[in-house]
Design a protein around this motif. Structure first.
Motif, short mmCIF file in Angstrom:
data_model
loop_
_atom_site.label_atom_id
_atom_site.label_comp_id
_atom_site.label_asym_id
_atom_site.label_seq_id
_atom_site.Cartn_x
_atom_site.Cartn_y
_atom_site.Cartn_z
N GLY A 187 0.83 -1.21 0.00
CA GLY A 187 0.00 0.00 0.00
C GLY A 187 0.86 1.25 0.00
N ASP A 188 1.97 1.22 0.77
CA ASP A 188 2.87 2.39 0.81
C ASP A 188 3.52 2.63 -0.55
OD1 ASP A 188 2.28 2.84 3.41
OD2 ASP A 188 4.16 2.05 4.23
N ASP A 189 3.92 1.52 -1.21
CA ASP A 189 4.52 1.65 -2.55
C ASP A 189 3.51 2.31 -3.51
OD1 ASP A 189 6.82 0.29 -1.72
OD2 ASP A 189 6.06 -1.65 -2.38
N GLU A 190 2.26 1.84 -3.44
CA GLU A 190 1.23 2.39 -4.34
C GLU A 190 0.99 3.87 -4.04
OE1 GLU A 190 -1.18 -1.70 -5.40
OE2 GLU A 190 -2.10 -0.31 -3.98
N SER A 191 1.04 4.23 -2.74
CA SER A 191 0.87 5.65 -2.38
C SER A 191 2.01 6.47 -2.97
CB SER A 191 0.85 5.83 -0.86
OG SER A 191 -0.19 5.09 -0.32
N ASP A 226 -10.00 -6.65 1.39
CA ASP A 226 -9.20 -7.07 2.56
C ASP A 226 -10.07 -7.53 3.73
OD1 ASP A 226 -10.06 -4.60 3.26
OD2 ASP A 226 -8.08 -3.69 3.52
N GLU A 227 -11.39 -7.26 3.68
CA GLU A 227 -12.27 -7.74 4.75
C GLU A 227 -12.87 -9.12 4.44
OE1 GLU A 227 -15.07 -4.56 5.39
OE2 GLU A 227 -13.47 -3.22 6.11
N VAL A 228 -12.79 -9.55 3.17
CA VAL A 228 -13.42 -10.83 2.80
C VAL A 228 -12.45 -11.83 2.16
CG1 VAL A 228 -15.72 -9.81 2.48
CG2 VAL A 228 -14.17 -9.96 0.53
N SER A 229 -11.19 -11.41 1.94
CA SER A 229 -10.30 -12.33 1.22
C SER A 229 -9.82 -13.45 2.15
CB SER A 229 -9.10 -11.58 0.64
OG SER A 229 -8.32 -11.05 1.67
#
Ligand code: NAD
Length: 269
Positions: free
Chosen positions: A107-111, A186-189
């Motif tokens: 997520g940090d990389d994508e940001s 991320d809540e259902v995977s």
């Protein structure tokens, strides 16, 4: 009559995708390879990138200095997450547009890519094939229709060199299914199953991963219902499809305003 060539820089030029991109650029009208780099430790440093890619000498030697890429209009980056972030920072400093196909970004990389995309046009996509881009749209539609009593599982296979799992494409398809269901992935995977897992939780999106041989990339999204099953699949048989899609994205980025784009934007243009 003068023709304007779009200058392309390839970081990771010695890699599987880097070499494929260099082959496709050699055959693509309007595109010119101006710079090729790889890691300082790579045995390919100093070699002719065309010879390495199998197209014959092109005079562009593989360098270990990322600043060489600044002469390009567009960087097409299939390397590693840390390298792609570093290249995006460099591209935004020099005003080069960019296509990032690297997978496994945090997520940090994508940001960090999104920050760079405030200054330059940046297309980021874990799968640059036309087929998978359309597949993701289909998955979103089907997931929105098949809800109560339907279980979604995503199965992917790749060659034994692949270093991240599940594949970036499997995650793109999972995101599409979650969007269709109006939930957060991320809540259902469910990505790890071992031992006493208990029964499957309704609404979960499951992932299964196969690694072996030279498989270019195969993905199936399976909707399991009661006494019926819907399967949507994509099989890539040649890495060239990713390279051609990435170069289509490079042409798009060369003409776009600064912003963060994906393959849907490229195909819609
Ligand atoms: P690879 O390991 O064959 O190639 C990666 C290359 O990048 C290597 O040559 C490596 O030395 C080089 N590299 C690493 N750090 C670097 C740096 N700092 N500067 C310059 N070069 C650097 O891997 P590959 O199979 O070509 O895949 C590369 C990435 O692309 C992976 O993340 C893969 O999952 C992804 N991929 C995406 C798509 C897509 O459609 N978006 C398709 C295929 C592969």
């Amino acid at each position: 009559m003068t023709s304007v060539m779009t200058k392309i820089g390839i970081p990771g030029a010695a890699g599987r995708m880097g070499r494929m991109l260099i082959r496709e650029i050699a055959a693509a009208p309007g595109l010119e390879l101006v710079a090729a780099t790889d890691r300082a430790e790579s045995e390919a440093i100093g070699q002719d990138s065309g010879l390495l890619a199998g197209t014959g000498t092109n005079g562009v030697l593989i360098s270990d200095d990322p600043e060489n890429l600044a002469s390009a209009d567009v960087l097409v980056d299939f390397t590693s997450p840390a390298a792609s972030v570093a290249h995006a920072n460099m591209a935004s400093r020099h005003g080069c547009a960019m296509v990032v196909g690297t997978t496994g970004l945090s997520g940090d990389d994508e940001s960090a890519l999104a920050v760079a995309a405030k200054a330059i046009p940046l297309v980021y996509c874990a799968n640059t094939s036309v087929g998978v881009t359309l597949l993701a749209k289909l998955v979103e539609q089907v997931a929105a229709q098949l809800v109560e009593g339907w279980d979604i599982e995503i199965l992917e296979s790749h060659h034994h060199h692949k270093v991240d799992a599940p594949s970036g494409t499997a995650l793109v398809l999972g995101e599409a299914a979650a969007r269709g269901r109006n939930v957060k992935l991320d809540e259902v995977s469910d990505m790890v199953r071992k031992g006493q897992t208990g029964a499957r939780t309704p609404g979960d999106i499951g992932f299964a991963v196969l690694r072996g041989g030279d498989v270019t990339g195969e993905h199936s999204v399976i909707f399991f219902g009661d006494s019926e099953r819907v399967e949507i699949s994509h099989k890539a048989t040649d890495r060239a499809i990713f390279a051609r899609g990435a170069l289509r994205a490079a042409r798009f980025a060369a003409a776009a305003k600064a912003g963060f784009y994906d393959m849907n934007d490229v195909l819609a243009s």
